[in-house]
Write an enzyme that holds these catalytic residues in place. Structure first.
Site, short mmCIF file in Angstrom:
data_model
loop_
_atom_site.label_atom_id
_atom_site.label_comp_id
_atom_site.label_asym_id
_atom_site.label_seq_id
_atom_site.Cartn_x
_atom_site.Cartn_y
_atom_site.Cartn_z
N HIS A 1 0.95 -1.27 -0.08
CA HIS A 1 0.13 0.07 0.06
C HIS A 1 0.70 1.27 0.08
O HIS A 1 0.35 2.36 -0.09
CB HIS A 1 -1.06 -0.16 1.06
N THR B 1 -7.29 -9.63 -1.41
CA THR B 1 -7.56 -10.91 -1.22
C THR B 1 -8.79 -11.46 -0.55
O THR B 1 -8.68 -11.06 0.66
CB THR B 1 -6.34 -11.88 -0.98
N HIS C 1 -1.84 -3.84 5.49
CA HIS C 1 -2.44 -2.51 5.52
C HIS C 1 -2.48 -1.73 6.81
O HIS C 1 -2.17 -0.37 6.88
CB HIS C 1 -3.92 -2.98 5.28
N ARG D 1 -1.80 -3.33 -10.04
CA ARG D 1 -2.56 -2.18 -9.43
C ARG D 1 -1.50 -1.32 -8.28
O ARG D 1 -1.93 -0.13 -8.08
CB ARG D 1 -3.95 -2.49 -9.01
N1 PXP Z 1 -1.23 -12.41 3.47
C1 PXP Z 1 -1.67 -12.48 2.06
C2 PXP Z 1 -1.75 -13.85 1.72
C3 PXP Z 1 -2.29 -11.19 1.61
O1 PXP Z 1 -2.83 -11.40 0.30
C4 PXP Z 1 -2.45 -10.00 2.21
C5 PXP Z 1 -2.98 -8.97 1.70
O2 PXP Z 1 -2.21 -8.70 0.50
C6 PXP Z 1 -1.66 -9.75 3.49
C7 PXP Z 1 -1.27 -11.20 3.97
C8 PXP Z 1 -1.73 -8.95 4.09
O3 PXP Z 1 -2.99 -8.43 4.54
P1 PXP Z 1 -3.19 -6.97 5.28
O4 PXP Z 1 -2.83 -5.97 4.29
O5 PXP Z 1 -4.53 -7.18 5.43
O6 PXP Z 1 -2.45 -6.73 6.63
#
Ligand code: PXP
Length: 238
Positions: free
Chosen positions: A10, A101, A214, A49
């Site tokens: 991000h 995801t 995130h 993206r």
């Molecule tokens: N693990 C996987 C397999 C993911 O697809 C993601 C999101 O890209 C994350 C961890 C991290 O998730 P978050 O951004 O909600 O912490």
């Protein structure tokens, strides 16, 4: 103590919002490493993206820790991984219209392709992890297709609002950890974890690495990447 893989997707989202060169996820990854992150995760999506090919290529050359590449099970992505050689690949389902995801892989349905591609990745020295729901059938299937690790999808737990619902989801995760470990699979976890909900998952024990993106990037935008990573590392100490 569990390890922390910081997902810097991000940071790239902010860069892509303007189509410019800043902020650079490579710089963010370096700050995360300086603060003690054990690894860096990026998801190279088919639609590019956020993370771009160049980000992964530069991270491969510059990281001092480990590079975990999240990607879909497509020929294009497998070829890219075999070229860049990340330390680990985490295979995830990918939908073009999803914001992030949305669920785990259906390992049984993809059994034949997974078996074949996992061999190729492992022959290249890449550790292979499958992103799955905390579901016993998915875990047994992950073992059968030759994965080294599973990454347990913690998204459902993170969405629960009542204590009873959270407890139920934590029990599912606990059973999944123990089933995977009995089969000799390593266990990672991630998705939706933040500074408020990570501690009960850490307390289950048996999770080697948390991949968190995130919430760390959100906090970093206000307090700085190093402080955001350090604060998460403190929570992972359990
Ligand atoms: N693990 C996987 C397999 C993911 O697809 C993601 C999101 O890209 C994350 C961890 C991290 O998730 P978050 O951004 O909600 O912490």
């Amino acid at each position: 103590m569990a390890k922390l893989g910081v997902n810097v997707d991000h940071i790239a989202t902010i860069r892509q919002a303007r189509g410019v060169t800043e902020p650079d996820p490579v710089a963010a990854a370096m700050l995360a490493e300086l603060a003690g992150a054990h690894g860096i995760t990026v998801h190279l999506r088919e639609d590019r993206r956020h993370i771009q090919d160049r980000d992964v290529e530069i991270l491969r050359k510059t990281l001092q820790t480990r590079l975990n590449l999240e990607m879909a099970l497509t020929d294009e992505m497998i070829a890219f991984a075999l070229k860049v050689l990340p330390d680990a690949v985490t295979l995830v389902p990918e939908g073009r219209h999803e914001l992030t995801t949305e669920g785990g892989l259906d390992v049984n349905m993809l059994r034949a392709t997974l078996t074949q591609k996992i061999v190729l990745l492992k022959q290249a020295g890449i550790v292979v992890s499958l992103f799955v729901e905390p579901d016993l059938e998915q875990i047994k299937a992950s073992h059968k297709v030759g994965a080294d690790y599973i990454e347990i999808h913690t998204g459902t737990y993170c969405e629960m609002r009542t204590e009873a619902d959270k407890r139920e989801q934590l029990q599912r995760i606990e059973l999944a950890i123990s089933a995977a470990r009995k089969l000799g699979l390593g266990v990672n976890a991630g998705h939706g974890l933040n500074y408020q909900n990570v501690e009960p998952v850490v307390a289950l024990k048996g999770i080697e690495e948390f991949n968190i993106g995130h919430s760390i990037v959100s906090r970093a935008s206000l307090v700085g990447m190093e402080r955001a990573v350090r604060e998460m590392l403190t929570l992972l100490q359990g």
